[in-house]
Every structure is written in structure tokens, then in C-alpha cells.
Design a protein around this motif. Structure first.
Motif, PDB file in Angstrom:
ATOM      1  N   LEU A 150       0.857  -1.182   0.000  1.00  0.00           N
ATOM      2  CA  LEU A 150       0.000   0.000   0.000  1.00  0.00           C
ATOM      3  C   LEU A 150       0.894   1.232   0.000  1.00  0.00           C
ATOM      4  O   LEU A 150       1.857   1.307   0.775  1.00  0.00           O
ATOM      5  CB  LEU A 150      -0.897   0.016   1.247  1.00  0.00           C
ATOM      6  N   GLY A 151       0.571   2.181  -0.854  1.00  0.00           N
ATOM      7  CA  GLY A 151       1.349   3.417  -0.961  1.00  0.00           C
ATOM      8  C   GLY A 151       0.466   4.608  -0.657  1.00  0.00           C
ATOM      9  O   GLY A 151      -0.586   4.791  -1.269  1.00  0.00           O
ATOM     10  N   ILE A 152       0.907   5.408   0.319  1.00  0.00           N
ATOM     11  CA  ILE A 152       0.120   6.551   0.773  1.00  0.00           C
ATOM     12  C   ILE A 152       0.954   7.813   0.591  1.00  0.00           C
ATOM     13  O   ILE A 152       2.171   7.798   0.839  1.00  0.00           O
ATOM     14  CB  ILE A 152      -0.223   6.370   2.274  1.00  0.00           C
ATOM     15  N   VAL A 153       0.319   8.879   0.165  1.00  0.00           N
ATOM     16  CA  VAL A 153       1.078  10.116   0.017  1.00  0.00           C
ATOM     17  C   VAL A 153       1.294  10.754   1.392  1.00  0.00           C
ATOM     18  O   VAL A 153       2.435  11.013   1.783  1.00  0.00           O
ATOM     19  CB  VAL A 153       0.371  11.082  -0.963  1.00  0.00           C
ATOM     20  N   ILE A 154       0.221  10.971   2.153  1.00  0.00           N
ATOM     21  CA  ILE A 154       0.375  11.597   3.477  1.00  0.00           C
ATOM     22  C   ILE A 154      -0.325  10.742   4.528  1.00  0.00           C
ATOM     23  O   ILE A 154      -1.544  10.562   4.478  1.00  0.00           O
ATOM     24  CB  ILE A 154      -0.222  13.020   3.510  1.00  0.00           C
ATOM     25  N   GLU A 155       0.470  10.210   5.444  1.00  0.00           N
ATOM     26  CA  GLU A 155      -0.089   9.456   6.577  1.00  0.00           C
ATOM     27  C   GLU A 155      -0.143  10.364   7.796  1.00  0.00           C
ATOM     28  O   GLU A 155       0.815  11.080   8.093  1.00  0.00           O
ATOM     29  CB  GLU A 155       0.816   8.245   6.876  1.00  0.00           C
ATOM     30  N   LYS A 156      -1.289  10.357   8.484  1.00  0.00           N
ATOM     31  CA  LYS A 156      -1.390  11.107   9.735  1.00  0.00           C
ATOM     32  C   LYS A 156      -1.025  10.128  10.858  1.00  0.00           C
ATOM     33  O   LYS A 156      -1.847   9.317  11.285  1.00  0.00           O
ATOM     34  CB  LYS A 156      -2.793  11.679   9.875  1.00  0.00           C
ATOM     35  N   GLY A 157       0.226  10.227  11.273  1.00  0.00           N
ATOM     36  CA  GLY A 157       0.806   9.226  12.172  1.00  0.00           C
ATOM     37  C   GLY A 157       0.186   9.204  13.552  1.00  0.00           C
ATOM     38  O   GLY A 157       0.366   8.245  14.300  1.00  0.00           O
ATOM     39  N   VAL A 164      -2.737   0.093  12.395  1.00  0.00           N
ATOM     40  CA  VAL A 164      -3.646  -1.034  12.125  1.00  0.00           C
ATOM     41  C   VAL A 164      -3.191  -1.800  10.881  1.00  0.00           C
ATOM     42  O   VAL A 164      -3.065  -3.029  10.890  1.00  0.00           O
ATOM     43  CB  VAL A 164      -5.106  -0.534  11.946  1.00  0.00           C
ATOM     44  N   ILE A 165      -2.899  -1.065   9.807  1.00  0.00           N
ATOM     45  CA  ILE A 165      -2.532  -1.727   8.539  1.00  0.00           C
ATOM     46  C   ILE A 165      -1.196  -2.461   8.678  1.00  0.00           C
ATOM     47  O   ILE A 165      -1.043  -3.596   8.216  1.00  0.00           O
ATOM     48  CB  ILE A 165      -2.440  -0.688   7.386  1.00  0.00           C
ATOM     49  N   ARG A 166      -0.217  -1.828   9.348  1.00  0.00           N
ATOM     50  CA  ARG A 166       1.097  -2.480   9.521  1.00  0.00           C
ATOM     51  C   ARG A 166       0.947  -3.713  10.408  1.00  0.00           C
ATOM     52  O   ARG A 166       1.569  -4.743  10.146  1.00  0.00           O
ATOM     53  CB  ARG A 166       2.132  -1.505  10.088  1.00  0.00           C
ATOM     54  N   ASN A 167       0.122  -3.602  11.447  1.00  0.00           N
ATOM     55  CA  ASN A 167      -0.077  -4.761  12.341  1.00  0.00           C
ATOM     56  C   ASN A 167      -0.746  -5.928  11.626  1.00  0.00           C
ATOM     57  O   ASN A 167      -0.586  -7.082  12.033  1.00  0.00           O
ATOM     58  CB  ASN A 167      -0.914  -4.368  13.569  1.00  0.00           C
ATOM     59  N   LEU A 168      -1.508  -5.625  10.573  1.00  0.00           N
ATOM     60  CA  LEU A 168      -2.113  -6.714   9.804  1.00  0.00           C
ATOM     61  C   LEU A 168      -1.071  -7.419   8.929  1.00  0.00           C
ATOM     62  O   LEU A 168      -1.362  -8.429   8.289  1.00  0.00           O
ATOM     63  CB  LEU A 168      -3.254  -6.180   8.921  1.00  0.00           C
ATOM     64  N   GLY A 169       0.140  -6.848   8.882  1.00  0.00           N
ATOM     65  CA  GLY A 169       1.236  -7.493   8.165  1.00  0.00           C
ATOM     66  C   GLY A 169       1.451  -6.982   6.749  1.00  0.00           C
ATOM     67  O   GLY A 169       2.276  -7.521   6.013  1.00  0.00           O
ATOM     68  N   TYR A 170       0.742  -5.930   6.367  1.00  0.00           N
ATOM     69  CA  TYR A 170       0.910  -5.398   5.007  1.00  0.00           C
ATOM     70  C   TYR A 170       2.112  -4.465   4.941  1.00  0.00           C
ATOM     71  O   TYR A 170       2.459  -3.802   5.910  1.00  0.00           O
ATOM     72  CB  TYR A 170      -0.343  -4.636   4.570  1.00  0.00           C
ATOM     73  N   ARG A 171       2.723  -4.426   3.760  1.00  0.00           N
ATOM     74  CA  ARG A 171       3.808  -3.463   3.540  1.00  0.00           C
ATOM     75  C   ARG A 171       3.183  -2.121   3.175  1.00  0.00           C
ATOM     76  O   ARG A 171       2.541  -1.982   2.134  1.00  0.00           O
ATOM     77  CB  ARG A 171       4.716  -3.961   2.416  1.00  0.00           C
ATOM     78  N   LEU A 172       3.357  -1.164   4.049  1.00  0.00           N
ATOM     79  CA  LEU A 172       2.761   0.161   3.866  1.00  0.00           C
ATOM     80  C   LEU A 172       3.878   1.179   3.765  1.00  0.00           C
ATOM     81  O   LEU A 172       4.725   1.268   4.656  1.00  0.00           O
ATOM     82  CB  LEU A 172       1.865   0.475   5.075  1.00  0.00           C
ATOM     83  N   GLU A 173       3.893   1.918   2.656  1.00  0.00           N
ATOM     84  CA  GLU A 173       4.904   2.959   2.447  1.00  0.00           C
ATOM     85  C   GLU A 173       4.194   4.297   2.363  1.00  0.00           C
ATOM     86  O   GLU A 173       3.335   4.495   1.493  1.00  0.00           O
ATOM     87  CB  GLU A 173       5.643   2.719   1.120  1.00  0.00           C
ATOM     88  N   SER A 174       4.549   5.218   3.259  1.00  0.00           N
ATOM     89  CA  SER A 174       3.971   6.564   3.221  1.00  0.00           C
ATOM     90  C   SER A 174       5.072   7.550   2.881  1.00  0.00           C
ATOM     91  O   SER A 174       6.146   7.523   3.488  1.00  0.00           O
ATOM     92  CB  SER A 174       3.360   6.912   4.577  1.00  0.00           C
ATOM     93  N   LEU A 175       4.804   8.421   1.909  1.00  0.00           N
ATOM     94  CA  LEU A 175       5.864   9.351   1.481  1.00  0.00           C
ATOM     95  C   LEU A 175       6.134  10.399   2.549  1.00  0.00           C
ATOM     96  O   LEU A 175       7.250  10.878   2.685  1.00  0.00           O
ATOM     97  CB  LEU A 175       5.495  10.009   0.153  1.00  0.00           C
ATOM     98  N   ALA A 176       5.092  10.770   3.298  1.00  0.00           N
ATOM     99  CA  ALA A 176       5.284  11.680   4.438  1.00  0.00           C
ATOM    100  C   ALA A 176       4.400  11.180   5.571  1.00  0.00           C
ATOM    101  O   ALA A 176       3.241  10.838   5.341  1.00  0.00           O
ATOM    102  CB  ALA A 176       4.900  13.106   4.063  1.00  0.00           C
TER     103      ALA A 176
END
Ligand code: G4P
Length: 193
Positions: A150-157, A164-176
Motif C-alpha cells: 500500500l502506498g500513501i502520500v500523506i499518513e497522519k501518524g 492497524v494496517i502495519r499490524n495486519l502485516g501489510y507493507r505500507l509505504e507513506s511518502l510523508a
């Protein structure tokens, strides 16, 4: 600081209620050179994955996903928001709640455009509570497709979606990743990545 963080500091506006307005370059007026750079960056980050389709959700995800799909040379499919309760059997359907609009939508993708052979990269502009992404993940899984990342432009950390998404085991890349925003001073703090 990367190109996107620099642009957010230059043109992003912190509004009350922890909302970051980026409509001058990302989700109303779009800076096409920036979109091209975003497309190239996601290609670089997911180049090891055999992506066959880019999946996003209307409306703001579409413009970004187009540039990502172009880099991979694959089709882009966007989930449509539907208020209709008469969903026919040719559709994958998931329920998604919107943080900004405080409403619920059914999101749908035609069964013709996703299948078990697909390796999907999910793209969106914002990640806040993660409802949109979870809807897209469940649609990809209904199709039997593989979610490669999953690729996200802006993640509100500071909201729960990323965790939640990372804990489900998915590779999540956020540019910011914005870890804090101050509505009074306008200060934005990014997570070091
Ligand atoms: P999610 O996207 O992680 O599911 O989070 P949530 O349900 O909380 O938010 C959904 C909507 O809110 C999305 O747009 C998302 O882009 C938007 N959003 C969340 N935080 C911000 C913010 O700080 N600034 C801006 N500009 N938008 C934010 P949407 O309403 O579903 O759709 P659309 O605008 O793409 O049509």
C-alpha cells in the motif's frame, strides 16, 4: 527531508480539527510535476513486486494512482462510492466510513476488473483512520488477488490507520508521515523515516 515533506511545509495549511489542507497541489488543484515524482517514487519503493494492477478509491486517489499505474505500465482501477442498496452480483462491495464527510459509503469494484491472478498495489492520498484502505484490502481479498503493498502520500501518524494496517502485516509505504500538527502556529512535525 524528502520532496513531498518540503512541499507540505511550503504549501500545506494546518486547519483546526487536525486537518491538513493540501488542495493547492494534491487533492483539488494538482501539481502534475509533483504527481510524476510521486509516481516514480512509488515505482522505486515497490519495484521488487510483480504489480499487475493499481487500486484506489474515488475521488482524490484517482489522480495519484494514474501516475503510479503509468510507471508500472499496468491498469488503474478505482473503487466507486455508491449509495445504492441495490448492489448487483457482479460487484465486490465493502463499507467505508469517511473521516472528513462523516458518512458511510459502500464502495464497489466490478468483478471484471480484479481477479485471483492480480498482484495489487493500493494507493491513496491520505491515511487517517484507515477505513478506506481496509475497504480496498477487503475488495482485493474478495477477488482472491494478492495485496503486494500500500502506498500513501500523506499518513497522519497520530491517527490509528497506519498502525492497524502495519499490524495486519501489510507493507505500507507513506511518502510523508505527519506526527503532529499545531493549528495555532501551523507547525508540522514529520516522522523520521
Ligand atoms: P482513511 O482515509 O484512512 O480511511 O481515513 P478516514 O476515514 O479517517 O478519512 C477519509 C477521508 O478523509 C478521505 O477522503 C481522506 O482523504 C480524508 N482526510 C483525512 N484526513 C485528512 C486531512 O488531514 N486532510 C485532508 N485534506 N483530507 C483528509 P474521502 O472523504 O474519503 O474522499 P475524497 O476526498 O477522496 O473524495
Amino acid at each position: 527531508m524528502n520532496f513531498l515533506e518540503e512541499r507540505i511545509l511550503k504549501d500545506g495549511i494546518v486547519k483546526s480539527g487536525n486537518v491538513l489542507k493540501v488542495d493547492s497541489f494534491l487533492n483539488h488543484q494538482m501539481d502534475i510535476s509533483l504527481m510524476e515524482e510521486i509516481g516514480r517514487e512509488f515505482k522505486r519503493r515497490f519495484q521488487d513486486k510483480p504489480i499487475t494492477k493499481v487500486l484506489t478509491i474515488e475521488a482524490s486517489g484517482i489522480g495519484i494512482a494514474v501516475f503510479v499505474a503509468k510507471e508500472f505500465g499496468v491498469p488503474m482501477v478505482f473503487a466507486k462510492k455508491s449509495k445504492s442498496i441495490n448492489i448487483d452480483g457482479d460487484l465486490f462491495v465493502a463499507e467505508v466510513e469517511s473521516f472528513t464527510h462523516k458518512n458511510k459509503n459502500q464502495v464497489v469494484v466490478s468483478k471484471r476488473f480484479l481477479n485471483a491472478d492480480d498482484h495489487v498495489l493500493i494507493i491513496d492520498d491520505f491515511l487517517a483512520n484507515g477505513c478506506a484502505l481496509q475497504g480496498l484490502i477487503s475488495i482485493a481479498e474478495m477477488a482472491g488477488a494478492t495485496v503486494e503493498g500500500l502506498g500513501i502520500v500523506i499518513e497522519k501518524g497520530f491517527q490509528i490507520g497506519g498502525r492497524v494496517i502495519r499490524n495486519l502485516g501489510y507493507r505500507l509505504e507513506s511518502l510523508a508521515i505527519v506526527d503532529a500538527m499545531d493549528g495555532e502556529t501551523g507547525k508540522i512535525t514529520f516522522r523520521e523515516q
